[in-house]
Structure formats: structure tokens, C-alpha cells
Design a protein around this motif. Structure first.
Motif, PDB file in Angstrom:
ATOM      1  N   ALA A 148       0.825  -1.206   0.000  1.00  0.00           N
ATOM      2  CA  ALA A 148       0.000   0.000   0.000  1.00  0.00           C
ATOM      3  C   ALA A 148       0.862   1.261   0.000  1.00  0.00           C
ATOM      4  CB  ALA A 148      -0.934  -0.002   1.203  1.00  0.00           C
ATOM      5  N   ALA A 149       2.016   1.212   0.626  1.00  0.00           N
ATOM      6  CA  ALA A 149       2.883   2.387   0.717  1.00  0.00           C
ATOM      7  C   ALA A 149       3.755   2.584  -0.518  1.00  0.00           C
ATOM      8  CB  ALA A 149       3.765   2.266   1.956  1.00  0.00           C
ATOM      9  N   THR A 150       4.042   1.518  -1.252  1.00  0.00           N
ATOM     10  CA  THR A 150       5.020   1.632  -2.340  1.00  0.00           C
ATOM     11  C   THR A 150       4.490   1.358  -3.736  1.00  0.00           C
ATOM     12  OG1 THR A 150       5.733  -0.660  -2.059  1.00  0.00           O
ATOM     13  CG2 THR A 150       6.902   1.018  -0.782  1.00  0.00           C
ATOM     14  N   SER A 151       3.381   0.681  -3.863  1.00  0.00           N
ATOM     15  CA  SER A 151       2.896   0.301  -5.190  1.00  0.00           C
ATOM     16  C   SER A 151       2.253   1.477  -5.918  1.00  0.00           C
ATOM     17  CB  SER A 151       1.868  -0.824  -5.076  1.00  0.00           C
ATOM     18  OG  SER A 151       1.319  -1.090  -6.350  1.00  0.00           O
ATOM     19  N   PRO A 152       2.608   1.706  -7.165  1.00  0.00           N
ATOM     20  CA  PRO A 152       1.943   2.760  -7.925  1.00  0.00           C
ATOM     21  C   PRO A 152       0.476   2.440  -8.205  1.00  0.00           C
ATOM     22  CG  PRO A 152       3.622   1.670  -9.285  1.00  0.00           C
ATOM     23  CD  PRO A 152       3.690   1.070  -7.917  1.00  0.00           C
ATOM     24  N   GLU A 153       0.097   1.160  -8.110  1.00  0.00           N
ATOM     25  CA  GLU A 153      -1.304   0.781  -8.327  1.00  0.00           C
ATOM     26  C   GLU A 153      -2.175   0.976  -7.083  1.00  0.00           C
ATOM     27  OE1 GLU A 153       0.622  -2.457  -9.254  1.00  0.00           O
ATOM     28  OE2 GLU A 153       1.172  -1.492 -11.121  1.00  0.00           O
ATOM     29  N   ALA A 154      -1.565   1.192  -5.928  1.00  0.00           N
ATOM     30  CA  ALA A 154      -2.333   1.371  -4.688  1.00  0.00           C
ATOM     31  C   ALA A 154      -3.099   2.689  -4.746  1.00  0.00           C
ATOM     32  CB  ALA A 154      -1.401   1.353  -3.485  1.00  0.00           C
ATOM     33  N   GLU A 155      -4.357   2.635  -4.333  1.00  0.00           N
ATOM     34  CA  GLU A 155      -5.216   3.815  -4.344  1.00  0.00           C
ATOM     35  C   GLU A 155      -5.414   4.331  -2.936  1.00  0.00           C
ATOM     36  OE1 GLU A 155      -8.894   2.962  -6.280  1.00  0.00           O
ATOM     37  OE2 GLU A 155      -7.918   2.123  -8.046  1.00  0.00           O
ATOM     38  N   GLN A 156      -5.563   5.639  -2.812  1.00  0.00           N
ATOM     39  CA  GLN A 156      -5.817   6.242  -1.510  1.00  0.00           C
ATOM     40  C   GLN A 156      -7.117   5.693  -0.937  1.00  0.00           C
ATOM     41  OE1 GLN A 156      -5.893  10.484  -1.569  1.00  0.00           O
ATOM     42  NE2 GLN A 156      -6.252  10.654   0.610  1.00  0.00           N
ATOM     43  N   GLY A 157      -7.085   5.266   0.315  1.00  0.00           N
ATOM     44  CA  GLY A 157      -8.264   4.712   0.963  1.00  0.00           C
ATOM     45  C   GLY A 157      -8.515   3.254   0.633  1.00  0.00           C
ATOM     46  N   GLY A 158      -7.640   2.640  -0.155  1.00  0.00           N
ATOM     47  CA  GLY A 158      -7.804   1.232  -0.508  1.00  0.00           C
ATOM     48  C   GLY A 158      -7.456   0.319   0.658  1.00  0.00           C
ATOM     49  N   TYR A 159      -7.883  -0.906   0.578  1.00  0.00           N
ATOM     50  CA  TYR A 159      -7.579  -1.911   1.599  1.00  0.00           C
ATOM     51  C   TYR A 159      -6.823  -3.028   0.904  1.00  0.00           C
ATOM     52  CZ  TYR A 159      -8.210  -4.957   5.605  1.00  0.00           C
ATOM     53  OH  TYR A 159      -7.987  -5.772   6.683  1.00  0.00           O
ATOM     54  N   TYR A 160      -5.656  -3.350   1.425  1.00  0.00           N
ATOM     55  CA  TYR A 160      -4.781  -4.324   0.768  1.00  0.00           C
ATOM     56  C   TYR A 160      -4.370  -5.408   1.740  1.00  0.00           C
ATOM     57  CZ  TYR A 160      -4.751  -0.660  -2.630  1.00  0.00           C
ATOM     58  OH  TYR A 160      -5.160   0.275  -3.532  1.00  0.00           O
ATOM     59  N   GLY A 161      -4.190  -6.592   1.221  1.00  0.00           N
ATOM     60  CA  GLY A 161      -3.767  -7.713   2.040  1.00  0.00           C
ATOM     61  C   GLY A 161      -3.439  -8.897   1.151  1.00  0.00           C
ATOM     62  N   PRO A 162      -3.209 -10.050   1.772  1.00  0.00           N
ATOM     63  CA  PRO A 162      -2.952 -11.256   0.976  1.00  0.00           C
ATOM     64  C   PRO A 162      -4.167 -11.599   0.122  1.00  0.00           C
ATOM     65  CG  PRO A 162      -2.448 -11.626   3.292  1.00  0.00           C
ATOM     66  CD  PRO A 162      -3.132 -10.305   3.193  1.00  0.00           C
ATOM     67  N   ARG A 163      -3.926 -12.052  -1.058  1.00  0.00           N
ATOM     68  CA  ARG A 163      -5.022 -12.313  -1.996  1.00  0.00           C
ATOM     69  C   ARG A 163      -5.992 -13.387  -1.498  1.00  0.00           C
ATOM     70  NH1 ARG A 163      -4.812 -12.640  -8.464  1.00  0.00           N
ATOM     71  NH2 ARG A 163      -6.987 -13.137  -8.713  1.00  0.00           N
ATOM     72  N   TRP A 164      -5.494 -14.433  -0.864  1.00  0.00           N
ATOM     73  CA  TRP A 164      -6.350 -15.531  -0.398  1.00  0.00           C
ATOM     74  C   TRP A 164      -6.390 -15.559   1.122  1.00  0.00           C
ATOM     75  CZ3 TRP A 164      -2.508 -16.739  -4.176  1.00  0.00           C
ATOM     76  CH2 TRP A 164      -3.013 -16.726  -5.466  1.00  0.00           C
ATOM     77  N   ALA A 165      -7.035 -14.622   1.711  1.00  0.00           N
ATOM     78  CA  ALA A 165      -7.232 -14.514   3.161  1.00  0.00           C
ATOM     79  C   ALA A 165      -5.921 -14.365   3.929  1.00  0.00           C
ATOM     80  CB  ALA A 165      -8.076 -15.651   3.693  1.00  0.00           C
ATOM     81  N   LEU A 166      -5.211 -15.470   4.166  1.00  0.00           N
ATOM     82  CA  LEU A 166      -3.987 -15.390   4.970  1.00  0.00           C
ATOM     83  C   LEU A 166      -2.714 -15.574   4.164  1.00  0.00           C
ATOM     84  CD1 LEU A 166      -5.186 -17.419   8.080  1.00  0.00           C
ATOM     85  CD2 LEU A 166      -5.069 -14.944   7.834  1.00  0.00           C
TER      86      LEU A 166
END
Length: 83
Positions: A4-22
Motif C-alpha cells: 500500500a505504501a510503495t505500489s503505484p497501483e495502490a489507491e488512496q483509501g484502498g484496503y490491501y492484504g494477501p489475496r487468499w485470506a492469509l
């Protein structure tokens, strides 16, 4: 968090995590239902703010209301302690 801090694709207010739950590569995902509870967020924010600052939200509200009142509306007993 690094994504979330470094990706150019990350959007403000977005929620990011592992793709498959954990597990899985990082990417956009849905927050858990508990993370969307606005009442719980408000309680947590108030409790954390009071714990970290030592000042209650109610005390701030009263102080602000007194400071915003014209002097003639402040009770005589409180006039000397306004500031």
C-alpha cells in the motif's frame, strides 16, 4: 502495508492484504466486516485518544463550548478559569 505504501497501483483509501485470506501475493481485498463497523471505530478512536493524551472527549467538548461563549454568557464562577 508495504504494498500500500510503495505500489503505484495502490489507491488512496484502498484496503490491501494477501489475496487468499492469509496467504498469497498482496493486492486489493475486502476488509473484514468488523473493520467496517463505524460505531466500533468511533469507540476505539475515543478510547485510544483519551488513553494517549490523558484528556477525555467530554472535557474537550466542555472546554471548547466555554471558550466559544461570549464572556457575558459564561457563569461568573467559571470566568476566571476560562483560559
Amino acid at each position: 502495508m508495504l504494498y500500500a505504501a510503495t505500489s503505484p497501483e495502490a489507491e488512496q483509501g484502498g484496503y490491501y492484504g494477501p489475496r487468499w485470506a492469509l496467504v498469497g501475493p498482496p493486492g486489493p481485498t475486502r476488509p473484514p466486516k468488523k473493520g467496517l463497523d463505524r460505531d466500533a471505530a468511533a469507540r476505539l478512536r475515543a478510547a485510544a485518544s483519551e488513553r494517549l493524551t490523558g484528556v477525555s472527549v467530554q472535557a474537550c467538548t466542555r472546554s471548547f463550548a466555554l471558550a466559544a461563549m461570549p464572556a457575558w454568557r459564561v457563569p461568573q464562577s467559571r470566568r476566571d478559569s476560562r483560559l
